[in-house]
Structure formats: C-alpha cells, structure tokens
Design a protein around this motif. Structure first.
Motif, PDB file in Angstrom:
ATOM      1  N   GLU A 148       0.895  -1.325  -0.005  1.00 31.17           N
ATOM      2  CA  GLU A 148       0.066  -0.034   0.045  1.00 31.17           C
ATOM      3  C   GLU A 148       0.728   1.215   0.091  1.00 31.17           C
ATOM      4  O   GLU A 148       1.996   1.145   0.348  1.00 31.17           O
ATOM      5  CB  GLU A 148      -0.937   0.001   1.215  1.00 31.17           C
ATOM      6  CG  GLU A 148      -0.163   0.380   2.195  1.00 31.17           C
ATOM      7  CD  GLU A 148       0.042  -0.736   3.571  1.00 31.17           C
ATOM      8  OE1 GLU A 148      -0.496  -1.886   3.164  1.00 31.17           O
ATOM      9  OE2 GLU A 148       0.720  -0.724   4.356  1.00 31.17           O
ATOM     10  N   VAL A 152      -3.874   3.363   0.327  1.00 28.10           N
ATOM     11  CA  VAL A 152      -4.334   3.096  -1.160  1.00 28.10           C
ATOM     12  C   VAL A 152      -3.527   1.755  -1.483  1.00 28.10           C
ATOM     13  O   VAL A 152      -2.351   1.625  -1.519  1.00 28.10           O
ATOM     14  CB  VAL A 152      -3.525   4.126  -2.161  1.00 28.10           C
ATOM     15  CG1 VAL A 152      -4.050   4.134  -3.461  1.00 28.10           C
ATOM     16  CG2 VAL A 152      -4.166   5.691  -1.859  1.00 28.10           C
ATOM     17  N   ARG A 194      -5.329  -1.611  -6.159  1.00 26.29           N
ATOM     18  CA  ARG A 194      -6.321  -0.755  -6.482  1.00 26.29           C
ATOM     19  C   ARG A 194      -5.852   0.434  -7.318  1.00 26.29           C
ATOM     20  O   ARG A 194      -6.654   1.361  -8.217  1.00 26.29           O
ATOM     21  CB  ARG A 194      -6.966   0.134  -5.451  1.00 26.29           C
ATOM     22  CG  ARG A 194      -7.704  -0.861  -4.455  1.00 26.29           C
ATOM     23  CD  ARG A 194      -8.917  -1.441  -5.376  1.00 26.29           C
ATOM     24  NE  ARG A 194      -9.912  -2.142  -4.125  1.00 26.29           N
ATOM     25  CZ  ARG A 194     -10.680  -3.278  -4.418  1.00 26.29           C
ATOM     26  NH1 ARG A 194     -10.544  -3.561  -5.590  1.00 26.29           N
ATOM     27  NH2 ARG A 194     -11.261  -3.928  -3.622  1.00 26.29           N
ATOM     28  N   VAL A 195      -4.403   0.528  -7.483  1.00 23.66           N
ATOM     29  CA  VAL A 195      -3.953   1.689  -8.246  1.00 23.66           C
ATOM     30  C   VAL A 195      -3.791   1.093  -9.693  1.00 23.66           C
ATOM     31  O   VAL A 195      -3.550   0.106 -10.331  1.00 23.66           O
ATOM     32  CB  VAL A 195      -2.227   1.810  -7.956  1.00 23.66           C
ATOM     33  CG1 VAL A 195      -1.531   2.651  -8.794  1.00 23.66           C
ATOM     34  CG2 VAL A 195      -2.082   1.951  -6.650  1.00 23.66           C
ATOM     35  N   GLN A 196      -4.404   2.032 -10.468  1.00 22.34           N
ATOM     36  CA  GLN A 196      -4.647   1.854 -11.926  1.00 22.34           C
ATOM     37  C   GLN A 196      -3.628   2.788 -12.919  1.00 22.34           C
ATOM     38  O   GLN A 196      -3.092   1.937 -13.902  1.00 22.34           O
ATOM     39  CB  GLN A 196      -6.049   2.687 -12.419  1.00 22.34           C
ATOM     40  CG  GLN A 196      -7.172   1.753 -11.767  1.00 22.34           C
ATOM     41  CD  GLN A 196      -8.679   2.231 -12.565  1.00 22.34           C
ATOM     42  OE1 GLN A 196      -8.456   3.537 -12.690  1.00 22.34           O
ATOM     43  NE2 GLN A 196      -9.624   1.367 -12.050  1.00 22.34           N
ATOM     44  N   THR A 206      -6.745   5.585  -8.690  1.00 23.94           N
ATOM     45  CA  THR A 206      -7.663   4.632  -8.349  1.00 23.94           C
ATOM     46  C   THR A 206      -9.013   4.528  -9.298  1.00 23.94           C
ATOM     47  O   THR A 206      -9.357   5.628  -9.903  1.00 23.94           O
ATOM     48  CB  THR A 206      -7.738   4.288  -6.933  1.00 23.94           C
ATOM     49  OG1 THR A 206      -8.715   5.198  -6.591  1.00 23.94           O
ATOM     50  CG2 THR A 206      -6.438   4.170  -6.151  1.00 23.94           C
TER      51      THR A 206
END
Length: 159
Positions: free
Chosen positions: A83, A98, A102-104, A126
């Motif tokens: 994270e 974060v 989930r990080v795009q 995200t």
C-alpha cells in the motif's frame, strides 16, 4: 495503530506554496482595487471593498505565511509493497491507505512553479479517486512513480 511515516515533502515546497498563494492573492487584490475604482467613479458604496480588503489580508497571512509551513510539517507518506500511506491535514487529519491492487496508473507532473524549484508531483489514480504527493524532487518523483508502477503492476504511460 498507524506506522511511523518517514517520507516528507522537499523543503522547497514551502516556497512553491507561498509563490502560488501570492499569485492568487495578487489577482484577488487587483479585483478589490478594480472595484474601488469603479465604485468611486459610479458613486457606489465602499463597504464591500473594505470587507474584501479585510478578508484579503486575513487570507493572505494564512495562505502565504502559515499554511505552507503547516502543510509541510504535517504531510508525510510511505510507499510499502502492499500500500501507499498518506497522512495530511492541518486541522482535520487524514490517513489514507491506497492498496497497490487498486492503483490503476501513476503520473508525474510539474507546473512552471514546481519546475523552477526542480520539484514534481505524483498522482496515484484508483477507480474511485486520485491521490497526490506534491513537492518531491523531480528525480525522486520519477523513482517513486516507477516503484509504485512496479509494485502495482501497472503500465508506464510516459515512455
């Protein structure tokens, strides 16, 4: 329960924040002056200009002198394998986690004032929102962007 966060913004961030606030307040001051000129010419009351001037002085002191130092003092972050943790806020403290899953995508950007001081910001997007870490040295920002991209297994769009 929160781990100690060891990373901070670059000290030049205070100068950048002050310059931005000064430029914004310069525009606001020009608007107050324009109102005073028009009000005198048209015979309008000057109470709105006086109120605006007092508000201008209060916000100038806050945003040019106090807020940048406090933001620098209270903003911390840490990038871990699972994270990114960001701690921010002066009066209302926020702790954001974060998850790397989930990080795009991750972006590095710098406007003219940031570039003048050799700084940049990282945006971590995200599906729900975007989180920013602003005020990093440009080389450190690039390294951080690459590290987050590898840990999150996202494609690097800047290449």
């Amino acid at each position: 329960m929160y781990n100690r966060l060891s990373h901070r913004l670059h000290p030049d961030y205070v100068k950048v924040a002050r310059i931005r606030a000064f430029l914004t307040h310069f525009v606001l001051f020009a608007m107050v002056v324009a109102y005073v000129i028009v009000a005198r010419d048209q015979g309008w009351v000057l109470y709105p200009a006086r109120i605006a001037l007092v508000l201008f002085l209060i916000t100038s002191i806050w945003y040019i002198f106090i807020s940048p130092v406090l933001t620098y003092s209270y903003f911390k972050y840490e990038v871990r394998e699972e994270e990114v943790e960001i701690q921010s806020g002066i009066f209302f403290r926020k702790h954001i986690l974060v998850p790397m899953t989930r990080v795009q995508h991750v972006e590095k950007a710098s406007g003219p004032v940031l570039r003048k001081f050799g700084l940049a910001k990282i945006s971590i997007a995200t599906a729900a929102t975007t989180h920013e870490i602003e005020g990093l040295q440009a080389a450190a920002a690039e390294a951080l962007k690459q590290r987050i991209a590898v840990l999150a297994r996202v494609e690097d769009d800047d290449e």
